[in-house]
Design a protein around this motif. Structure first.
Motif, PDB file in Angstrom:
ATOM      1  N   THR B  32       0.861  -1.173   0.000  1.00 52.40           N
ATOM      2  CA  THR B  32       0.000   0.000   0.000  1.00 52.40           C
ATOM      3  C   THR B  32       0.900   1.225   0.000  1.00 52.40           C
ATOM      4  OG1 THR B  32      -1.809  -1.100   1.148  1.00 52.40           O
ATOM      5  CG2 THR B  32      -1.701   1.293   1.326  1.00 52.40           C
ATOM      6  N   PHE B  34       1.317   5.491   0.333  1.00 49.28           N
ATOM      7  CA  PHE B  34       0.731   6.595   1.082  1.00 49.28           C
ATOM      8  C   PHE B  34       1.419   7.914   0.718  1.00 49.28           C
ATOM      9  CE2 PHE B  34      -1.260   4.020   4.518  1.00 49.28           C
ATOM     10  CZ  PHE B  34      -0.591   2.822   4.355  1.00 49.28           C
ATOM     11  N   ARG B  49      -4.120   7.354   0.571  1.00 49.01           N
ATOM     12  CA  ARG B  49      -3.400   6.118   0.277  1.00 49.01           C
ATOM     13  C   ARG B  49      -4.046   5.406  -0.907  1.00 49.01           C
ATOM     14  NH1 ARG B  49      -5.634   3.093   5.725  1.00 49.01           N
ATOM     15  NH2 ARG B  49      -7.728   3.940   5.483  1.00 49.01           N
ATOM     16  N   SER B  51      -4.044   1.196  -2.690  1.00 47.13           N
ATOM     17  CA  SER B  51      -3.599  -0.179  -2.450  1.00 47.13           C
ATOM     18  C   SER B  51      -3.518  -1.021  -3.708  1.00 47.13           C
ATOM     19  CB  SER B  51      -4.538  -0.873  -1.458  1.00 47.13           C
ATOM     20  OG  SER B  51      -4.561  -0.184  -0.230  1.00 47.13           O
ATOM     21  N   SER B  93       3.843   0.647   3.092  1.00 51.50           N
ATOM     22  CA  SER B  93       3.695  -0.159   4.298  1.00 51.50           C
ATOM     23  C   SER B  93       4.037  -1.607   3.995  1.00 51.50           C
ATOM     24  CB  SER B  93       2.284  -0.065   4.862  1.00 51.50           C
ATOM     25  OG  SER B  93       1.367  -0.718   4.012  1.00 51.50           O
ATOM     26  N   GLU B  94       4.642  -2.209   4.962  1.00 49.80           N
ATOM     27  CA  GLU B  94       4.988  -3.623   4.903  1.00 49.80           C
ATOM     28  C   GLU B  94       4.199  -4.321   6.006  1.00 49.80           C
ATOM     29  OE1 GLU B  94       9.043  -4.377   5.878  1.00 49.80           O
ATOM     30  OE2 GLU B  94       8.726  -6.532   6.071  1.00 49.80           O
ATOM     31  N   TRP B  95       3.422  -5.296   5.649  1.00 50.53           N
ATOM     32  CA  TRP B  95       2.627  -6.015   6.636  1.00 50.53           C
ATOM     33  C   TRP B  95       3.510  -7.053   7.317  1.00 50.53           C
ATOM     34  CZ3 TRP B  95      -1.276  -5.559   9.600  1.00 50.53           C
ATOM     35  CH2 TRP B  95      -1.916  -6.661  10.160  1.00 50.53           C
ATOM     36  N   THR B  96       3.639  -6.945   8.638  1.00 54.29           N
ATOM     37  CA  THR B  96       4.504  -7.854   9.385  1.00 54.29           C
ATOM     38  C   THR B  96       3.779  -9.114   9.820  1.00 54.29           C
ATOM     39  OG1 THR B  96       3.933  -6.923  11.537  1.00 54.29           O
ATOM     40  CG2 THR B  96       5.698  -5.828  10.316  1.00 54.29           C
ATOM     41  N   PHE B  98       1.360  -8.781  11.925  1.00 53.17           N
ATOM     42  CA  PHE B  98       0.720  -8.325  13.155  1.00 53.17           C
ATOM     43  C   PHE B  98       0.357  -6.845  13.072  1.00 53.17           C
ATOM     44  CE2 PHE B  98       1.502 -12.111  15.541  1.00 53.17           C
ATOM     45  CZ  PHE B  98       2.650 -12.645  14.998  1.00 53.17           C
ATOM     46  N   ALA B  99       1.105  -6.083  12.296  1.00 50.23           N
ATOM     47  CA  ALA B  99       0.836  -4.653  12.120  1.00 50.23           C
ATOM     48  C   ALA B  99       1.627  -4.174  10.915  1.00 50.23           C
ATOM     49  CB  ALA B  99       1.235  -3.868  13.370  1.00 50.23           C
ATOM     50  N   SER B 100       1.301  -2.965  10.467  1.00 52.02           N
ATOM     51  CA  SER B 100       1.989  -2.388   9.312  1.00 52.02           C
ATOM     52  C   SER B 100       3.198  -1.592   9.760  1.00 52.02           C
ATOM     53  CB  SER B 100       1.039  -1.467   8.547  1.00 52.02           C
ATOM     54  OG  SER B 100      -0.016  -2.194   7.984  1.00 52.02           O
ATOM     55  N   ALA B 101       4.333  -1.813   9.115  1.00 54.67           N
ATOM     56  CA  ALA B 101       5.535  -1.007   9.352  1.00 54.67           C
ATOM     57  C   ALA B 101       5.669  -0.046   8.190  1.00 54.67           C
ATOM     58  CB  ALA B 101       6.763  -1.905   9.465  1.00 54.67           C
ATOM     59  N   LEU B 102       5.713   1.243   8.490  1.00 55.61           N
ATOM     60  CA  LEU B 102       5.727   2.279   7.460  1.00 55.61           C
ATOM     61  C   LEU B 102       7.157   2.714   7.166  1.00 55.61           C
ATOM     62  CD1 LEU B 102       3.287   3.654   6.088  1.00 55.61           C
ATOM     63  CD2 LEU B 102       3.547   5.513   7.702  1.00 55.61           C
ATOM     64  N   THR B 103       7.527   2.721   5.867  1.00 59.41           N
ATOM     65  CA  THR B 103       8.834   3.219   5.429  1.00 59.41           C
ATOM     66  C   THR B 103       8.620   4.491   4.618  1.00 59.41           C
ATOM     67  OG1 THR B 103       9.771   0.994   5.330  1.00 59.41           O
ATOM     68  CG2 THR B 103      10.898   2.707   4.081  1.00 59.41           C
ATOM     69  N   PHE B 104       9.296   5.572   5.034  1.00 59.89           N
ATOM     70  CA  PHE B 104       9.119   6.866   4.391  1.00 59.89           C
ATOM     71  C   PHE B 104      10.202   7.132   3.352  1.00 59.89           C
ATOM     72  CE2 PHE B 104       5.847   8.928   6.934  1.00 59.89           C
ATOM     73  CZ  PHE B 104       5.864   8.226   8.122  1.00 59.89           C
TER      74      PHE B 104
END
Lengths: 113, 115
Positions: B32, B34, B49, B51, B93-96, B98-104
């Motif tokens: 996804t 953003f 965003r 997807s 975003s990378e889906w782990t 358990f939650a999304s980790a956002l890379t800027f």
């Protein structure tokens, strides 16, 4: 954004120990610490979901996160270094879907003497 | 790992000019994408965003279209205003699991100037 509160807003430290605090009132499961150095993008430090540490990026061992419950997040810092001067953002998200947005607090600006 | 590239570090333009900020991404999966905006003294906040390939996101006159072929998500606005002065970040975003980790991306500072 009053839904995520961070304290303190500003912090000036020598080599003392200090804790940053964050609380979210959004009912989210996931909470994050991001570090933003001057003129740089935010970088992920730690990610928790339902109080479990999910992601622990390469961060000096003097930074220790703690998640006492799913709405609170702490960042303990010991013997700070000048390179630690930055704004530390707390963020939260639902923690349930892959395209979710993150909500950020106003940040704590840390200045190391 | 996944990454985002923004080529413009700073953009200065006159009010009512057309704004374009380029964003290209590199990811192994189907992330996804953003756009976040950050005003001075505040945390980043979501602009919008997207997807899926060809999905268009938009908000407050800004828009971007997800292009999987060119791995791009360029931000555009037809008429920039003084109130658009901020830093704009493209992110993925990378889906782990358990939650999304956002890379800027590195961010683009927009500086509207009076005509």
């Amino acid at each position: 954004n009053t839904k995520i509160t961070q304290s303190p807003r500003y912090l000036i430290l020598g080599r003392a120990n200090k804790s940053l605090e964050c609380e979210q009132h959004l009912g989210h499961n996931a909470m994050y610490w991001y570090k933003q150095s001057a003129e740089k993008p935010p970088e992920l430090m730690f990610l928790y979901n339902l109080k479990q540490l999910i992601r622990n990026e390469t961060v000096p061992s003097r930074f220790i996160p703690e998640c006492p419950d799913s709405s609170k997040l702490l960042l303990h810092i010991s013997a700070v270094d000048p390179e630690d001067s930055a704004v530390y953002f707390c963020a939260s998200s639902l923690g349930t879907i892959s395209n979710e947005r993150l909500f950020f607090g106003h940040g704590t600006k840390l200045s190391v003497l | 790992g996944d990454s985002v590239t923004q080529t413009e570090g700073q953009v200065a333009l006159s009010e009512e000019d057309f704004l374009t900020i380029h964003c290209n991404y590199s990811a192994s999966g189907y992330p996804t994408l953003f756009w976040y905006v950050q005003y001075p003294g505040e945390g980043p906040q979501l602009l919008f965003r997207a997807s899926r390939d060809k999905e268009k996101g938009s908000s407050r006159g800004f828009e971007a279209t997800y292009d999987k072929g060119t791995t791009s998500f360029h931000l555009r606005k037809a008429s920039v205003q003084e109130s658009d002065s901020a830093v704009y970040y493209c992110a993925l975003s990378e889906w782990t699991g358990f939650a999304s980790a956002l890379t800027f991306g590195s961010g683009t500072k927009v500086i509207p100037c009076l005509p």
